[in-house]
Design a protein around this motif. Structure first.
Motif, PDB file in Angstrom:
ATOM      1  N   ARG A 176     -72.151  58.679-152.955  1.00 57.07           N
ATOM      2  CA  ARG A 176     -71.527  59.608-152.031  1.00 57.07           C
ATOM      3  C   ARG A 176     -70.470  58.883-151.206  1.00 57.07           C
ATOM      4  O   ARG A 176     -70.588  57.676-150.930  1.00 57.07           O
ATOM      5  N   ARG A 177     -69.440  59.629-150.816  1.00 53.51           N
ATOM      6  CA  ARG A 177     -68.405  59.005-149.997  1.00 53.51           C
ATOM      7  C   ARG A 177     -68.956  58.710-148.606  1.00 53.51           C
ATOM      8  O   ARG A 177     -69.928  59.353-148.159  1.00 53.51           O
ATOM      9  N   PRO A 178     -68.386  57.761-147.867  1.00 55.38           N
ATOM     10  CA  PRO A 178     -68.878  57.420-146.535  1.00 55.38           C
ATOM     11  C   PRO A 178     -68.888  58.639-145.611  1.00 55.38           C
ATOM     12  O   PRO A 178     -67.994  59.482-145.653  1.00 55.38           O
ATOM     13  N   HIS A 179     -69.921  58.737-144.768  1.00 59.26           N
ATOM     14  CA  HIS A 179     -70.021  59.883-143.869  1.00 59.26           C
ATOM     15  C   HIS A 179     -70.991  59.570-142.735  1.00 59.26           C
ATOM     16  O   HIS A 179     -71.769  58.607-142.792  1.00 59.26           O
ATOM     17  N   PHE A 180     -70.920  60.390-141.687  1.00 63.71           N
ATOM     18  CA  PHE A 180     -71.906  60.353-140.613  1.00 63.71           C
ATOM     19  C   PHE A 180     -73.003  61.360-140.945  1.00 63.71           C
ATOM     20  O   PHE A 180     -72.771  62.361-141.619  1.00 63.71           O
ATOM     21  N   ALA A 181     -74.208  61.111-140.434  1.00 64.64           N
ATOM     22  CA  ALA A 181     -75.318  62.045-140.624  1.00 64.64           C
ATOM     23  C   ALA A 181     -76.155  62.092-139.349  1.00 64.64           C
ATOM     24  O   ALA A 181     -76.107  61.180-138.514  1.00 64.64           O
ATOM     25  N   VAL A 183     -74.620  56.038-139.707  1.00 60.86           N
ATOM     26  CA  VAL A 183     -73.440  55.725-140.524  1.00 60.86           C
ATOM     27  C   VAL A 183     -73.906  55.453-141.941  1.00 60.86           C
ATOM     28  O   VAL A 183     -74.657  54.500-142.182  1.00 60.86           O
ATOM     29  N   ARG A 184     -73.500  56.284-142.883  1.00 60.88           N
ATOM     30  CA  ARG A 184     -73.862  56.103-144.280  1.00 60.88           C
ATOM     31  C   ARG A 184     -72.620  55.736-145.071  1.00 60.88           C
ATOM     32  O   ARG A 184     -71.750  56.569-145.318  1.00 60.88           O
ATOM     33  N   SER A 185     -72.535  54.464-145.423  1.00 61.76           N
ATOM     34  CA  SER A 185     -71.379  53.955-146.143  1.00 61.76           C
ATOM     35  C   SER A 185     -71.820  52.732-146.932  1.00 61.76           C
ATOM     36  O   SER A 185     -72.137  51.690-146.352  1.00 61.76           O
ATOM     37  N   HIS A 186     -71.876  52.876-148.246  1.00 64.03           N
ATOM     38  CA  HIS A 186     -72.350  51.787-149.100  1.00 64.03           C
ATOM     39  C   HIS A 186     -71.338  51.519-150.210  1.00 64.03           C
ATOM     40  O   HIS A 186     -70.894  52.451-150.893  1.00 64.03           O
ATOM     41  N   VAL A 187     -70.946  50.263-150.357  1.00 67.74           N
ATOM     42  CA  VAL A 187     -70.047  49.881-151.448  1.00 67.74           C
ATOM     43  C   VAL A 187     -70.723  50.211-152.772  1.00 67.74           C
ATOM     44  O   VAL A 187     -71.866  49.812-153.023  1.00 67.74           O
ATOM     45  N   GLY A 188     -70.047  50.994-153.593  1.00 67.93           N
ATOM     46  CA  GLY A 188     -70.613  51.396-154.870  1.00 67.93           C
ATOM     47  C   GLY A 188     -71.556  52.576-154.772  1.00 67.93           C
ATOM     48  O   GLY A 188     -72.174  52.963-155.768  1.00 67.93           O
ATOM     49  N   ASP A 232     -62.904  53.844-147.112  1.00 65.07           N
ATOM     50  CA  ASP A 232     -63.246  52.660-147.906  1.00 65.07           C
ATOM     51  C   ASP A 232     -64.534  52.043-147.356  1.00 65.07           C
ATOM     52  O   ASP A 232     -64.572  51.577-146.208  1.00 65.07           O
ATOM     53  N   PRO A 233     -65.618  52.029-148.133  1.00 64.42           N
ATOM     54  CA  PRO A 233     -66.884  51.464-147.642  1.00 64.42           C
ATOM     55  C   PRO A 233     -66.775  50.008-147.213  1.00 64.42           C
ATOM     56  O   PRO A 233     -67.591  49.524-146.419  1.00 64.42           O
ATOM     57  N   ALA A 234     -65.772  49.277-147.739  1.00 65.47           N
ATOM     58  CA  ALA A 234     -65.617  47.864-147.390  1.00 65.47           C
ATOM     59  C   ALA A 234     -64.789  47.659-146.121  1.00 65.47           C
ATOM     60  O   ALA A 234     -64.601  46.515-145.689  1.00 65.47           O
ATOM     61  N   ASP A 235     -64.304  48.730-145.526  1.00 66.51           N
ATOM     62  CA  ASP A 235     -63.482  48.621-144.321  1.00 66.51           C
ATOM     63  C   ASP A 235     -64.306  47.950-143.206  1.00 66.51           C
ATOM     64  O   ASP A 235     -65.416  48.394-142.897  1.00 66.51           O
ATOM     65  N   PRO A 236     -63.774  46.894-142.571  1.00 66.50           N
ATOM     66  CA  PRO A 236     -64.538  46.185-141.531  1.00 66.50           C
ATOM     67  C   PRO A 236     -64.862  47.058-140.318  1.00 66.50           C
ATOM     68  O   PRO A 236     -65.796  46.754-139.562  1.00 66.50           O
ATOM     69  N   ARG A 237     -64.109  48.164-140.131  1.00 60.22           N
ATOM     70  CA  ARG A 237     -64.393  49.042-139.000  1.00 60.22           C
ATOM     71  C   ARG A 237     -65.747  49.736-139.148  1.00 60.22           C
ATOM     72  O   ARG A 237     -66.334  50.182-138.157  1.00 60.22           O
ATOM     73  N   THR A 238     -66.245  49.815-140.387  1.00 57.23           N
ATOM     74  CA  THR A 238     -67.531  50.471-140.607  1.00 57.23           C
ATOM     75  C   THR A 238     -68.651  49.768-139.848  1.00 57.23           C
ATOM     76  O   THR A 238     -69.524  50.417-139.259  1.00 57.23           O
ATOM     77  N   GLN A 239     -68.632  48.447-139.838  1.00 60.08           N
ATOM     78  CA  GLN A 239     -69.662  47.709-139.113  1.00 60.08           C
ATOM     79  C   GLN A 239     -69.540  47.945-137.604  1.00 60.08           C
ATOM     80  O   GLN A 239     -70.547  48.038-136.895  1.00 60.08           O
ATOM     81  N   GLU A 240     -68.322  48.070-137.122  1.00 54.97           N
ATOM     82  CA  GLU A 240     -68.128  48.362-135.700  1.00 54.97           C
ATOM     83  C   GLU A 240     -68.749  49.713-135.347  1.00 54.97           C
ATOM     84  O   GLU A 240     -69.337  49.873-134.263  1.00 54.97           O
ATOM     85  N   LEU A 241     -68.618  50.680-136.262  1.00 59.33           N
ATOM     86  CA  LEU A 241     -69.226  51.987-136.022  1.00 59.33           C
ATOM     87  C   LEU A 241     -70.745  51.896-136.054  1.00 59.33           C
ATOM     88  O   LEU A 241     -71.431  52.550-135.257  1.00 59.33           O
TER      89      LEU A 241
END
Length: 279
Positions: free
Chosen positions: A62-67, A54-59, A17-26
């Motif tokens: 592509r699904r969230p992923h590392f690059a 970290v590539r994760s954008h609401v909307g 889920d791009p809106a998951d708060p853990r994304t910012q921690e990553l």
């Protein structure tokens, strides 16, 4: 791509889920932060610490992923597919296991107490029972699987085997009558688990009428050693882990029970065609 958190030594996947708060921690640990989050595959294959993007954008499309950062990709432009599957699978399964009822710990690459075997994923439940998940991409001989299975049994650990979706079913797992195994495969790209159900068949040798093995005249679990197989695919998030293994989905259990009841009541009727093409 899977990342390795150097601070705690744990493998990490991007939240779906791009809106998951853990994304910012990553992100705070990625190349945009303190750079303690590195490509686990580069670390394992080349011993180098490549901080991830970290590539994760609401909307986003592509699904969230590392690059990899630009110019930091491996020499051939990609990692070994087998390594990617294995590392991604055990990381994803450990993350999933931590969400399961009564699970108090789930870690990757954990040795058994006597160091005779290292589990891909070791799960501990609140009552101290343990489960090991093995994600196996390379073929094993029957002897190799039996030895690994016995090591887990000797240590009181329930072992679950998830095979690469392109591999041939390792039917040797069906050989232990005391510790029932199922034929599972795992596809981390689809985040899906496939369970093989035995196709209906008559007894393999003549039996007296009063001993007709009616259980096998309908789809059944676990499959028999030589059955044609019917795949049933499930989202990983729809499955439940217990101290006895991955629970068979209730809808499938109900379906198999209903077909068995129907043929028990009408032994001379034909078993309906399987919903999926047997393998």
């Amino acid at each position: 791509m899977v990342a390795l958190d150097l601070a705690c030594g744990q493998y990490v996947c991007v939240p779906t889920d791009p809106a998951d708060p853990r994304t910012q921690e990553l992100r705070d640990k990625s190349i945009a932060g303190d750079r303690s989050l590195v490509c686990a595959l580069c670390y394992a294959e080349r011993g180098c610490s490549v901080p991830v993007v970290v590539r994760s954008h609401v909307g986003g499309q592509r699904r969230p992923h590392f690059a990899h950062p630009s110019g930091w990709a491996p020499p051939a432009g990609r990692h070994n597919p087998e390594t990617i599957w294995h590392l991604t699978s055990k990381t994803m399964l450990a993350t999933w296991a931590r969400t399961q009822p009564s699970v108090i710990d789930a870690r990757t690459e954990v040795w058994l107490p006597n160091h005779e075997r290292r589990a891909d994923v070791r799960i501990v439940f609140a009552d101290e029972r343990e489960v090991a998940i093995e994600v196996q991409g390379c073929p094993l001989t029957d002897t190799e699987w039996i030895n690994r299975h016995h090591d887990y049994q000797h240590n009181g650990v329930v072992d679950i085997w998830l095979w690469h979706p392109a591999s041939q079913p390792h039917r040797i797992v069906l050989s232990d009558p005391d510790h029932q195994q199922q034929l599972w495969s795992f596809d981390p790209d689809q985040r899906s688990v496939t369970l093989m159900v035995g196709a209906p068949h008559r007894p393999l040798w003549p039996t007296p009428p009063d001993q007709d093995d009616i259980v096998h005249r309908v789809p059944h679990l676990p499959p028999c050693m030589h059955d044609a197989l019917i795949p049933h695919q499930y989202s990983l998030d729809d499955l439940t882990l217990t101290p006895h293994g991955i629970a068979i989905p209730a809808a499938l259990q109900d379906s198999l029970a209903a077909e068995l009841t129907r043929i028990q009541q009408n032994p001379n009727t034909q078993t309906p065609a399987a919903r999926s093409q047997p393998k």
